[in-house]
Design an enzyme around this catalytic site. Structure first.
Site, PDB file in Angstrom:
ATOM      1  N   PRO A 171       0.799  -1.215   0.000  1.00 53.70           N
ATOM      2  CA  PRO A 171       0.000   0.000   0.000  1.00 53.70           C
ATOM      3  C   PRO A 171       0.839   1.275   0.000  1.00 53.70           C
ATOM      4  CG  PRO A 171      -0.320  -1.264   2.031  1.00 53.70           C
ATOM      5  CD  PRO A 171       0.661  -1.996   1.226  1.00 53.70           C
ATOM      6  N   GLU A 172       0.672   2.082  -1.030  1.00 54.83           N
ATOM      7  CA  GLU A 172       1.230   3.429  -1.078  1.00 54.83           C
ATOM      8  C   GLU A 172       0.042   4.384  -1.136  1.00 54.83           C
ATOM      9  OE1 GLU A 172       4.471   3.737  -3.943  1.00 54.83           O
ATOM     10  OE2 GLU A 172       4.883   1.611  -3.742  1.00 54.83           O
TER      11      GLU A 172
END
Length: 297
Positions: free
Chosen positions: A2-3
């Site tokens: 997750p970014e």
DNA sequence: CTTCGTTCCTGTACGC
DNA sequence: TGCGTACAGGAACGAA
């Protein structure tokens, strides 16, 4: 992993499913997941019981659910979350089976869908934190533990001139700078490689000699690629990144550099190279992104 | 002060 | 089949 786009997808899911609801109880199944809550798991759960969660906010890869204050003059608090490498915030029917890596579970006083923090590698964490004035946006509040996290490039508060100035003062490479969350937040290994490919910059390009035009190029590239990823639900390499209802995103098929070792560059056909960088991988095109004579790692 | 290497963690892929 | 090893990597932390 997750970014920014993936965290924003989760934030929107939470906004839909949890805003305005009151937590009845929180259960910590793995203390490591609340390790940054220094007063311990019992205090974490105690601070959440009976609290109503407001519309979730996000900065970079962090998100937080403000907790409605009990009294006007109380300092505000929020449930702060970072998904780390493999963290998931899932919403679903309370009686469904427990996930193998379920770490924290929150149930609400309406007996509706519960909220679960599932995290295989336990790099993510949850904590209850005080809200303090934001250093970047006047009048805004941020959780105290993330006051050092810079605004992200999709925020109005992001200051491109300040970012360029910070780059010129740094003695490092552009990718290391992009990954430094105190300079610009939300960018991780995947979108750093994608932004640099779009901007035609090598990851070891020294920041102190970058032109304003180059800095603007990489910033615009980061905004574009993260915006495009957000529009299709983010990037899911494996089942580790999913929306609050367990759905994967579709951006993996649009990646131009990351994970494409030896595959042809979609601009020039040259095989994408993979370099070792900070004990991880960096993907780039040898022709479109030539290595600078004086590289900085 | 800045810069950079180490560390945490678990599941998957792969070579022998 | 089974074992060992590399790899995935965000960010706090400490060393230089």
């Amino acid at each position: 992993m997750p970014e920014l786009p993936e965290v924003e997808v989760v934030r929107r899911g939470l906004d839909r499913w949890t805003t305005g609801r009151t937590i009845a109880a929180a259960e910590v199944l793995h203390p490591r997941s609340v390790r940054r809550h220094e007063a311990g798991p019992a205090d974490f759960a105690g601070r959440l019981a009976g609290r109503t969660v407001l519309s979730p906010r996000r900065r970079g890869k962090y998100m937080w659910l403000p907790l409605r204050a009990d009294a006007e003059d109380e300092p505000g608090e929020a449930l702060l979350a970072h998904l780390g490498m493999s963290g998931q915030l899932l919403v679903g029917k309370p009686d469904r089976e427990r996930e193998k890596h379920l770490r924290v579970r929150m149930v609400f006083d309406d007996d509706g869908h519960d909220l679960r923090f599932v995290d295989q590698r336990t790099f993510g964490h949850l904590m209850v934190a005080d809200l303090v004035p934001d250093a970047f946006a006047a009048g805004a509040l941020v959780p105290e533990p993330i006051v050092h996290i810079a605004a992200d490039p999709l925020e109005d508060a992001f200051d491109a001139d300040a970012f360029y100035g910070a780059l010129r003062r740094r003695k490092t490479g552009i990718k290391r700078a992009l990954l430094d969350q105190s300079l610009i937040s939300g960018v991780g290994n995947i979108y750093a490689d994608e932004a640099l490919w779009r901007a035609r910059l090598h990851w070891a390009r020294p920041t102190e000699t970058m032109t304003r035009a180059e800095a603007v190029r990489v910033l615009e590239a980061a905004r574009e690629v993260m915006g495009a990823a957000l529009a299709v639900g983010g990037t899911s390499f494996d089942s580790l990144y999913v929306d609050v209802d367990g759905e994967s995103g579709y951006f993996e098929r649009s990646l131009e550099a990351y994970g494409r070792r030896d595959e042809p560059c979609r601009r020039c056909g040259t095989p994408i190279r993979r370099d070792e960088f900070m004990n991880r991988s960096s993907y780039s095109c040898p022709v479109c992104q030539p290595k600078p004579r004086r590289a900085r790692y």
